[in-house]
Design an enzyme around this catalytic site. Structure first.
Site, PDB file in Angstrom:
ATOM      1  N   SER A 302      38.822  37.379  53.476  1.00 13.95           N
ATOM      2  CA  SER A 302      37.378  38.144  53.516  1.00 13.95           C
ATOM      3  C   SER A 302      37.234  39.307  52.837  1.00 13.95           C
ATOM      4  CB  SER A 302      37.122  38.339  55.225  1.00 13.95           C
ATOM      5  OG  SER A 302      35.668  38.585  55.235  1.00 13.95           O
ATOM      6  N   ASP A 313      39.497  41.931  38.801  1.00 15.28           N
ATOM      7  CA  ASP A 313      38.335  41.490  37.577  1.00 15.28           C
ATOM      8  C   ASP A 313      38.025  42.837  36.880  1.00 15.28           C
ATOM      9  OD1 ASP A 313      38.786  38.874  38.410  1.00 15.28           O
ATOM     10  OD2 ASP A 313      36.820  38.775  39.421  1.00 15.28           O
ATOM     11  N   LYS A 327      38.395  33.200  52.616  1.00 17.50           N
ATOM     12  CA  LYS A 327      37.276  33.044  53.598  1.00 17.50           C
ATOM     13  C   LYS A 327      36.271  34.149  52.750  1.00 17.50           C
ATOM     14  CE  LYS A 327      34.855  34.584  57.260  1.00 17.50           C
ATOM     15  NZ  LYS A 327      33.917  35.785  57.404  1.00 17.50           N
TER      16      LYS A 327
END
Length: 383
Positions: A302, A313, A327
């Protein structure tokens, strides 16, 4: 006369517009009323004619759980009696055994994401990846996650025994006492003699180590304070450990990422009935640059996946470890009318800046955060 004529024309126009809009609305209402009438009829027949006496509160809650059981395990109904406990969990403190559980959308076993560090579950020997088999000797096979959570919950100071199957295949009965749990979200490498944290993994060069156990309302401030203190002490690099972090609050994760970035996308969310929301970094309050490594494993979930994936990224950190849990769904807490409790409903999914979907959907082959440097640890090394 002209005014009256104009009024009539406006009225006719409004009626015409409504005529096109009402049928769909009325049809939907008819469907809703028909469903509710059927549910009420069934309830009345059960209460009046079932062979044994019934608990009406359990019947009502069971009807709701049955509906939500067709969705993902993160969509749950929170009745009024459990609202206070549920809200405390969101803030990082609650009563219980301190265990984060999961169940795949199609059902199946109840799996431990991680026990909270220092909790009764942690001390009793519950391990990440354990499968819960029984609660107080009663099998939970076939039950959905909300029902299992209810069985594990109980009065402060009372005991509960969980029968678990470890990843090795060994089964164990683990007894623990329910307690007040305050989640410590920021930890260092080791304790000093005065019980404060020593954050340094290496003194030359000065490489700091910070472990985040969960993302709560206090995580950002505590983490920022710890990093700024190490920077003033000459820190040259940071290892951010998100292994066994089950996630937490999206807002907290976003603030943590924003500390490291002065621009760029942090995360976006998108759902069937929710417009795309793109959250971007802001330059103010950005920390000075220092090399950063983020550690993840299959139990990082999560909000932890958002932090690791976003920093990766945006080329702000090197991610090392194992592919994360997957998740990546967004839940909203919706208060229900007539003080009927709350509905925690999955309304959207998280997407990383690269566009990658974090969430592991049924039969998916690609999910979570894939580390740039894969490192697999055996069970002994993980301990």
């Amino acid at each position: 006369m002209k005014r009256e004529k104009m009024a009539w024309m406006v009225s006719i126009a409004l009626v015409a517009i409504l005529a096109f809009q009402l049928p769909g609305t009325l049809a939907q209402r008819d469907d809703d009323y028909s469903f509710v009438r059927t549910l009420i009829d069934i309830h009345r027949q059960v209460v009046s004619n079932y062979a044994d006496s019934v608990d009406e509160a359990k019947l009502r809650e069971g009807a709701i759980d049955g509906m939500l059981g067709q969705l993902d395990p993160f969509t749950v109904y929170v009745p009024p009696a459990r609202q206070e406990m549920f809200d405390q969990m969101l803030e990082g403190s609650f009563k219980g055994v301190g265990i984060q559980l999961d169940q795949r959308p199609d059902g199946g076993p109840i799996e431990v994401i991680t026990p909270i560090d220092g909790s009764p579950a942690f001390r009793s020997g519950v391990l990440p990846g354990d499968v819960i088999l029984k609660v107080n000797g009663d099998s939970i096979e076939g039950l959905r996650l909300p029902e299992v959570v209810k069985r594990i919950a109980g009065k402060l100071g009372s005991e509960v025994t969980l029968t678990v199957r470890h990843a090795t295949g060994e089964e164990a009965d683990l007894k623990m006492e329910r307690a007040e749990i305050v989640v410590p979200t920021i930890k260092g490498y080791q304790r000093n003699s005065d019980h404060t944290w020593d954050y340094y993994l290496s003194d030359d060069p000065k490489v700091a180590y910070i472990r985040v156990t969960q993302f709560t309302g206090e995580t950002y401030e505590a983490m920022r304070t710890a990093i700024e203190k190490q920077l003033s002490d000459g820190m040259k690099g940071l290892i951010l450990d998100l292994r066994y972090n089950p996630g937490g609050q999206l807002e907290s994760a976003v603030k943590v990422v924003d500390m490291f970035l002065d621009s760029g996308v942090i995360v976006s969310t998108k759902g069937r009935n929710r417009p795309e929301q793109i959250i971007k970094a802001n330059a103010p309050q950005t920390l000075p640059y220092f090399p950063t490594v983020v550690l993840v494993n299959e139990h990082s979930a999560s909000a932890a996946e958002i932090v690791a994936g976003s920093l990766m990224d945006n080329k702000r950190a090197l991610v090392v470890g194992e592919r994360s849990y997957g998740k990546g769904s967004v839940q909203e807490l919706i208060p229900l009318d007539q003080k009927g409790g709350e509905l925690k409903l999955t309304v959207a999914y998280y997407y990383l800046p690269s566009g990658r979907l974090v969430h592991r959907k049924k039969d998916a082959s690609d999910w979570g955060v894939m580390p740039q440097v894969p490192v697999e640890l055996n069970e002994e090394q993980e301990k």
